[in-house]
Design an enzyme around this catalytic site. Structure first.
Site, PDB file in Angstrom:
ATOM      1  N   SER A 191     -16.393 -19.681  16.707  1.00  0.00           N
ATOM      2  CA  SER A 191     -17.282 -19.239  17.729  1.00  0.00           C
ATOM      3  C   SER A 191     -16.544 -18.017  18.307  1.00  0.00           C
ATOM      4  O   SER A 191     -15.413 -17.854  18.129  1.00  0.00           O
ATOM      5  CB  SER A 191     -17.242 -20.055  19.034  1.00  0.00           C
ATOM      6  OG  SER A 191     -17.679 -19.504  20.305  1.00  0.00           O
ATOM      7  N   TYR A 210     -13.858 -25.798  25.473  1.00  0.00           N
ATOM      8  CA  TYR A 210     -14.608 -25.443  24.042  1.00  0.00           C
ATOM      9  C   TYR A 210     -13.871 -24.228  23.353  1.00  0.00           C
ATOM     10  O   TYR A 210     -13.749 -24.077  21.982  1.00  0.00           O
ATOM     11  CB  TYR A 210     -15.910 -24.908  24.470  1.00  0.00           C
ATOM     12  CG  TYR A 210     -16.964 -24.335  23.473  1.00  0.00           C
ATOM     13  CD1 TYR A 210     -17.218 -25.100  22.243  1.00  0.00           C
ATOM     14  CD2 TYR A 210     -17.100 -23.063  23.351  1.00  0.00           C
ATOM     15  CE1 TYR A 210     -17.961 -24.639  21.432  1.00  0.00           C
ATOM     16  CE2 TYR A 210     -17.868 -22.242  22.143  1.00  0.00           C
ATOM     17  CZ  TYR A 210     -18.358 -23.490  21.287  1.00  0.00           C
ATOM     18  OH  TYR A 210     -19.016 -22.904  19.968  1.00  0.00           O
TER      19      TYR A 210
END
Length: 279
Positions: A133, A146
């Site tokens: 990501s 995350y």
């Protein structure tokens, strides 16, 4: 005919990667916790094997990899796509929430990779594509856990690219920005159960507001993103990192400039910390 093994392929970017590989004439092992959720157009192809896989269950991993090898003779490309998000200030997130996230995003990826690598070593070649990501390249406020999980993915990928090089196996981490998938739905994105009012109006809680507003309005096209991942993966040499999306490219330039500024400001004194008797 190369064989792709894609985790978390029932929807989103994983599904589009599987479709891109199939359109390219390759064989695809499409895995999902519920294989019945896979689209009919993929399940009906002779070049597709749909199989159940929860990457947090070792027995599922072993069974799925064995089925792939039995059906297609090997695995040429592993796409570690399965994962989910977690929103909340670090102070709000419990150990249970953080560990559950890492079990999927990090340890699931590790265990799938650990099972597939021997197949690739025996074949003398292979490519591993980790879906990270942009939040794993530049920390995101309100998504610290995350981000931490995706920073771990990037570190694993970088290490593997050198570690597995002698066996003809390459590794790449893809770092997408925002794409119009179901990722911001509650099925893929969790919110810390405990909310601390002191964070209201700060970046940590503004992140949650953004996810509500941005859901299904993101400007990234997952089909186009998957097509680029397929194109890059088909090249002879993989890049270590692939920024995916206009926003990811822009933010990575910002982060790189910041790193260069930080390094320049302190590099002389940092280098001077060596012992006087160092060779």
């Amino acid at each position: 005919m190369p064989t792709w093994f894609v985790t978390g392929a029932s929807r989103g970017l994983g599904l589009q990667i599987a479709r891109a590989a199939l359109a390219g004439g390759d064989a695809v092992v499409i895995t999902a916790r519920d294989p019945d959720s896979l689209p009919d157009d993929l399940r009906q192809s002779e070049r597709v094997l749909g199989t159940a896989l929860d990457v947090t269950r070792d027995e599922d991993i072993a069974r799925a990899v064995e089925a792939a090898v039995d059906r297609f003779g090997g695995i040429d490309v592993l796409v570690n796509n399965a994962g989910r998000g977690l929103i909340g200030a670090l102070e709000e997130i419990t150990d249970a929430e953080a560990r559950s996230l890492f079990d999927l995003n990090v340890f699931g990826l590790i265990n799938v990779t650990r099972t597939v690598v021997p197949v690739m070593r025996e074949a003398g070649h292979g490519k591993i594509v980790h879906i990270g990501s942009q939040s794993g390249f530049e920390g995101t406020p309100g998504a610290s856990m995350y981000s931490a999980s995706k920073f771990a993915v990037a570190g694993i990928s970088e290490s593997l690219s050198v570690e597995l090089g002698p066996f003809g196996i390459q590794s790449m981490v893809v770092e997408p920005g925002v794409f119009r998938t179901d990722f911001l739905d509650s099925s893929s994105l969790s919110t810390a159960a405990h909310r601390i009012p002191a964070y209201d109006g700060t970046p940590a809680h503004q992140a949650l507001d953004w996810t509500i507003q941005a859901n299904h309005t993101q400007f990234g096209d997952p089909a186009k993103g998957a097509a680029l991942i397929y194109e890059v993966t088909c090249q002879d040499k993989l890049p270590a990192h692939l920024a995916l999306g206009r926003d990811a490219v822009e933010r990575q330039h910002v982060k790189i400039a910041q790193l260069q500024d930080d390094l320049a400001a302190w590099q002389e004194k940092s280098s001077a910390t060596a012992r006087d008797d160092a060779v």
